[in-house]
Design an enzyme around this catalytic site. Structure first.
Site, PDB file in Angstrom:
ATOM      1  N   ASP A   1       0.831  -1.193   0.000  1.00 27.18           N
ATOM      2  CA  ASP A   1       0.000   0.000   0.000  1.00 27.18           C
ATOM      3  C   ASP A   1       0.876   1.257   0.000  1.00 27.18           C
ATOM      4  OD1 ASP A   1      -2.702   1.288   0.464  1.00 27.18           O
ATOM      5  OD2 ASP A   1      -1.680   1.956   2.278  1.00 27.18           O
TER       6      ASP A   1
ATOM      7  N   GLU B   1       1.720  -0.358  -5.043  1.00 29.71           N
ATOM      8  CA  GLU B   1       0.819   0.743  -5.358  1.00 29.71           C
ATOM      9  C   GLU B   1       1.734   1.961  -5.475  1.00 29.71           C
ATOM     10  OE1 GLU B   1      -3.373   2.577  -3.736  1.00 29.71           O
ATOM     11  OE2 GLU B   1      -1.777   2.270  -2.280  1.00 29.71           O
TER      12      GLU B   1
END
Length: 694
Positions: free
Chosen positions: A346, A383
């Site tokens: 993330d 990401e």
């Protein structure tokens, strides 16, 4: 003979203890006792606290004698503990000078960063919600019987990634599983995943987090930290996702789920959050790092405050050697002890920042992860952006190992399918595998997706022009405004047959392009049967039917499910679609391996606005090991009127077969659909067709 019999020991309240072993960090059952090992570079002292399960106060506090500290590591072996009932924490003593980034406070009970199990949240949504809630470590035995299992190591080019939230997947009353919203519930759904054709699930955060963080009531609805992007403990599975957690079995339940997924050919990727923690900024709680080694673990401003590149209050100092080793230890542990197949990171751009927050050319952490021996076969997905404005899609330091969530693929295909012809040139590049972004390395660096947890579901993408996040209690200010969605003529649920027909076609169109693009495809669980979040594009706090998959939709939208299921099977059957190279030139068929066309074959201005195009895959049986040469022609019409496509010339002994038609209602995939006209075909408005020449 116990080692305690041969080493000098101390005694306190009936417990014997002595100097322990430096490694491994955490609490480890060994040598007839429990070894505790924890480090801090700037503390002046450390005390081990032992609690009976659920007790407010420790039954004993054992300061580490100075001789128990080796370098920056405090280590102690304690004998006579009942590990089934004991919980533990630490106090650290040191300087409290926030302006210098030092926040030691020996009144705080701190969680072991290496705790393998964490108490207090064993039943989802139950337990104390007070601000002074303590997260404490529990001691587990690493004795699960894997019965010969190991990470699957499937070829990345073969993966069909299915993103899911553990609780959302089976929490709805319609799921039909016994243990709803749990790891065991996913296990019960393995036959469904196999039928759909999924071979890789990507789980949203399952590291221990506190669902009551920022809990509040809005319009009579209790809102929680539902998604879990706010980690409390990086080595402990989320106990509230385990039906067996009240019995201390959450670790075994998760391992059992992974073992059975592996037996059925399904990999498990974890969504991991190393960019920040649940401790927040200077006003946030003490949980662990803040009171153990604040200046090492976090990026701090010159006045001792917290940089906030995560948008969540703090930012981990990922390229500090201490933190880098911690992250490596964590991921190795999940691969070795849980047989996890890979990780999605993330806000991974934070992992490339230095201690001042500046992007690094060659971040040590990313290089270490890319070349680590234990992680050598693990899938690594970034990401490739963060909340501080760093956007690295196509420029994330890959070391030829890191794949990326390709946000540019998402945005281009969304806009093109809804009818933005100016995006056609970019759509061609994304379907090819984004060679322009990845420097000719491999299409496998691109994780292609239309939807994910963050944003509209596929159904909502074609049903809402605007987000509807009022239930989040933030006046609809949260969530992205750039959705590139189109509601097909009516906002939200409606009974208009024409609108619903258009929506079904558009969902099929999206999935057709996604599953015939080069790269690794990923889609959100429930998209295959038109699951809806009622227009909420940021359901991070919604522990209710907004987030839960309504399995009644599987019956209501069986046509879409069958379409997606057969598309997945089609992709698996044709390796030309999944090639790991950018070799688009002529192969043994005599045709280019991948070529783009207008409504007339071989005629396309790839720099011009356009709403109707086709792409041809030529599958060379010698190169790809198939039975015979095959031609796949994907025709796309995003125009609001019909279009006639002329067809490319194919060898005389071949005929076109219609394999998929998004405009056809209840298409029979078991039937042969020969198309005898070799010259042209008509596409209805906003539709796709896949022709196969055999």
């Amino acid at each position: 003979m116990r080692l305690v019999d041969t080493f000098p020991t101390n005694k306190i309240k009936g417990l014997e203890y002595r100097i322990g072993r430096i490694m491994p960090f955490g609490a480890t059952v060994t040598d007839g006792g429990v070894n505790f090992s924890i480090y801090s570079t700037e503390a002046r002292g450390c005390t081990l606290l032992l609690f009976n399960h659920g007790a407010n106060k420790p039954f004993v506090e054992i300061p580490f004698p100075e001789e128990f500290r080796i370098g920056d590591v405090y280590t102690m072996m304690v004998f006579g503990l009942n590990i089934e009932t004991v919980e533990y924490g630490y106090r650290f003593d040191g300087e409290y000078a926030p302006e210098k980034g030092l926040r030691f406070d020996k009144s705080k009970v701190l969680l072991d960063p290496y705790a393998k199990s964490i108490s207090g949240r064993s039943v989802w949504g139950k337990g104390r919600r007070k601000d002074d809630f303590q997260h404490r470590g529990q001691i587990i035995r690493e004795d699960y019987d894997w019965e010969g299992d190991k990470p699957l190591e499937l070829l990345q080019q073969d993966l069909i990634i299915y993103e899911m939230h553990v609780r959302s997947f089976t929490a709805h009353q319609s799921s039909g599983v016994k243990y709803k919203g749990t790891y065991a519930g996913i296990l019960e759904k393995i036959p469904y995943l196999k039928e759909l054709g999924i071979n890789c699930i990507e789980l949203m955060p399952i590291f221990e987090f506190d669902e009551f963080e920022n809990s509040r009531v809005v319009n009579g609805q209790r809102l929680l930290n539902y998604w879990g992007y706010s980690t409390v403990g990086f080595f402990a599975p989320k106990a509230g996702y385990a039906a067996s957690a009240p019995f201390g079995m959450e670790s075994d339940e998760l391992k059992n789920m992974i073992k059975h997924l592996h037996r059925n050919g399904i990999e498990v990727i974890l969504d991991v959050v190393f960019n920040h923690t649940a401790e927040g900024n200077e006003n946030g709680p003490y949980i662990s790092f803040k009171g153990i080694d604040n200046r090492n673990y976090y990026l701090l401003t010159p006045d001792g405050g917290y940089y906030n590149f995560s948008g969540c209050g703090n930012t981990m100092n990922c390229n500090n050697p201490v933190v880098r080793n911690f992250i490596l230890d964590c991921l190795r542990y999940w691969v070795f002890s849980y047989h996890v197949d890979g990780f999605r990171f993330d806000l991974a751009s934070i992992l490339s920042r230095d201690e001042d927050g500046h992007p690094m050319m060659n971040p040590p952490l990313l290089e270490s992860l890319a070349h680590d021996a234990v992680l050598g076969k693990s899938v690594l997905i970034a990401e490739a952006w963060d909340a501080g404005g760093l956007y690295q899609v196509g420029s994330f330091p890959s070391y030829n190992r890191w794949a990326e969530w390709n946000g540019k693929y998402r945005d281009a295909i969304r806009q093109f399918v809804k009818g933005t012809g100016e995006l056609a040139p970019e759509a061609y590049r994304r379907i090819r595998g984004s060679e322009d972004l990845y420097g000719g390395k491999s299409p496998l660096l691109s994780v292609n997706f239309i939807t994910c947890h963050d944003g509209f579901t596929l159904n909502d993408l074609v049903s809402y022009n605007d987000k509807h996040n009022e239930g989040n209690g933030e006046d609809n200010r949260d969530g992205s405004n750039d959705n590139y969605s189109w509601n097909c003529g009516a906002e939200g649920e409606c009974d208009d047959p024409e609108v619903n027909e258009c929506r079904l076609k558009q969902m099929k169109n999206f999935m057709t392009i996604l599953l015939t693009s080069r790269g690794m495809p990923m889609f959100l669980s429930g998209d295959e049967f038109a699951n809806s979040q009622k227009g909420n594009n940021n359901a991070y706090c919604q522990d209710n039917e907004i987030s839960y998959l309504d399995w009644n939709d599987l019956d209501r939208n069986r046509e879409l499910f069958e379409y997606v299921k057969n598309l997945i099977a089609f992709r698996k059957a044709h390796p030309v679609l999944t090639s790991a190279s950018y070799d688009f030139g002529p192969n043994g068929t005599g045709y280019p391996e991948l070529s783009f066309h207008g409504t007339t074959p071989w005629e396309l201005d790839e720099n011009a606005s356009n709403l109707s195009f086709a792409y041809l895959y030529a599958e060379d049986h010698t190169k790809f090991g198939t039975k015979k040469d095959t031609f796949i022609y994907v025709l796309v019409n995003s125009y609001w009127e019909k279009r006639i496509f002329n067809l490319p010339i194919i060898p005389k002994h071949m005929n076109w077969n219609i394999k998929f038609d998004s405009n056809s209602s209840n298409f029979d995939f078991k039937k042969s659909h020969k198309y005898l006209n070799k010259e042209s075909i008509e596409l209805q408005p906003r539709s796709t067709i896949i022709l196969v020449a055999l």
